[in-house]
Design a protein around this motif. Structure first.
Motif, PDB file in Angstrom:
ATOM      1  N   ALA A 142       0.811  -1.211   0.000  1.00  0.00           N
ATOM      2  CA  ALA A 142       0.000   0.000   0.000  1.00  0.00           C
ATOM      3  C   ALA A 142       0.846   1.264   0.000  1.00  0.00           C
ATOM      4  N   VAL A 143       2.146   1.120   0.250  1.00  0.00           N
ATOM      5  CA  VAL A 143       3.052   2.269   0.337  1.00  0.00           C
ATOM      6  C   VAL A 143       3.862   2.361  -0.954  1.00  0.00           C
ATOM      7  N   PRO A 144       4.113   3.551  -1.464  1.00  0.00           N
ATOM      8  CA  PRO A 144       4.918   3.685  -2.695  1.00  0.00           C
ATOM      9  C   PRO A 144       6.397   3.410  -2.447  1.00  0.00           C
ATOM     10  N   VAL A 145       6.757   2.133  -2.428  1.00  0.00           N
ATOM     11  CA  VAL A 145       8.141   1.735  -2.175  1.00  0.00           C
ATOM     12  C   VAL A 145       8.791   1.310  -3.481  1.00  0.00           C
ATOM     13  N   THR A 146      10.106   1.292  -3.491  1.00  0.00           N
ATOM     14  CA  THR A 146      10.849   0.883  -4.679  1.00  0.00           C
ATOM     15  C   THR A 146      11.106  -0.620  -4.652  1.00  0.00           C
ATOM     16  N   VAL A 192      13.055  -2.319  -1.685  1.00  0.00           N
ATOM     17  CA  VAL A 192      12.325  -2.687  -0.462  1.00  0.00           C
ATOM     18  C   VAL A 192      11.743  -4.086  -0.603  1.00  0.00           C
ATOM     19  N   TRP A 193      11.181  -4.381  -1.756  1.00  0.00           N
ATOM     20  CA  TRP A 193      10.631  -5.725  -1.974  1.00  0.00           C
ATOM     21  C   TRP A 193      11.731  -6.779  -1.977  1.00  0.00           C
ATOM     22  N   ILE A 237      14.405 -11.291   0.843  1.00  0.00           N
ATOM     23  CA  ILE A 237      15.583 -11.870   1.504  1.00  0.00           C
ATOM     24  C   ILE A 237      15.265 -12.222   2.954  1.00  0.00           C
ATOM     25  N   VAL A 238      14.607 -11.305   3.659  1.00  0.00           N
ATOM     26  CA  VAL A 238      14.227 -11.572   5.049  1.00  0.00           C
ATOM     27  C   VAL A 238      13.267 -12.755   5.131  1.00  0.00           C
ATOM     28  N   VAL A 274       4.900 -11.094  -5.165  1.00  0.00           N
ATOM     29  CA  VAL A 274       3.810 -10.337  -5.795  1.00  0.00           C
ATOM     30  C   VAL A 274       4.220  -8.878  -5.966  1.00  0.00           C
ATOM     31  N   GLY A 275       4.881  -8.320  -4.946  1.00  0.00           N
ATOM     32  CA  GLY A 275       5.311  -6.929  -5.035  1.00  0.00           C
ATOM     33  C   GLY A 275       6.355  -6.699  -6.108  1.00  0.00           C
TER      34      GLY A 275
END
Length: 198
Positions: A98-102, A105-106, A111-112, A169-170
């Protein structure tokens, strides 16, 4: 002249708002049945496990003191904990969506999630091999911590799986229609530029 937007740059940029809302809603909706089913399994099987173990505390000859039944409750409870973990992992991914991340971040979430999945799988395998066999006098003292550790290991495995799937998915690129509606070339007096639509 505005900088040219290549497909690689587009995939690295945050998704359009409509695409973010769709992906977030899908991930959160998928998490709900996992959380509900997992919670029910954990509660019901933990209660049954407590009854069986309480019977064993009285004596190994009690009718409810059944080693196969206790192991079955532990397996189902661990499965429920895994479903709860998977649901929470999808919730975390849904909030991120829901947040405009690059894209970075995904990738970090993937990895986590993968590391958590591996840790949970190794731990769960170790606990399965460490089951305290034999209805001895100290069986209750040995089996109750084992039951709890299995549940925690399964929840880590599930959380890692859910977070990894959500990050996958992200990481999916936006559809072509979304790209066309978001970036389009526009002629301006100084040359060819790009106009963004939000």
């Amino acid at each position: 002249m505005s900088p040219k937007r290549s497909p690689a740059n587009l995939s690295a940029s945050p998704l359009p708002a409509r695409a973010r809302v769709r992906r977030s809603a899908a991930l959160l909706a998928l998490s709900l049945p996992l959380l509900a089913t997992g919670s029910a399994l954990v509660v019901l099987r933990t209660r049954s496990f407590d009854r069986q173990v309480g019977s064993c505390a009285i004596g190994p000859t009690q009718p409810l003191c059944s080693e196969p039944a206790i192991v079955a409750h532990a397996h189902y409870a661990a499965a429920g904990a895994g479903l709860v973990g998977a649901g929470l992992g999808l919730v975390a991914a849904g909030v991120t969506a829901a947040v405009p991340v690059t894209r970075r971040v995904w990738l970090a979430e993937a990895i986590v999630g993968g590391a958590t999945l591996i840790l949970g799988a190794v731990w769960l395998t170790a606990e399965s091999a460490a089951y305290p066999r034999g209805l001895g006098e100290d069986y209750v003292a040995r089996v109750e911590p084992w039951f709890a550790r299995r549940a925690v290991a399964a929840s880590l495995l599930g959380a890692g799986l859910g977070l990894t799937l959500g990050a996958g998915v992200g990481l999916l690129p936006p559809s072509r229609a979304a790209r066309r509606s978001t970036w389009r070339p526009t002629l301006i007096p100084l040359g060819l530029g790009v106009t963004g639509r939000f």
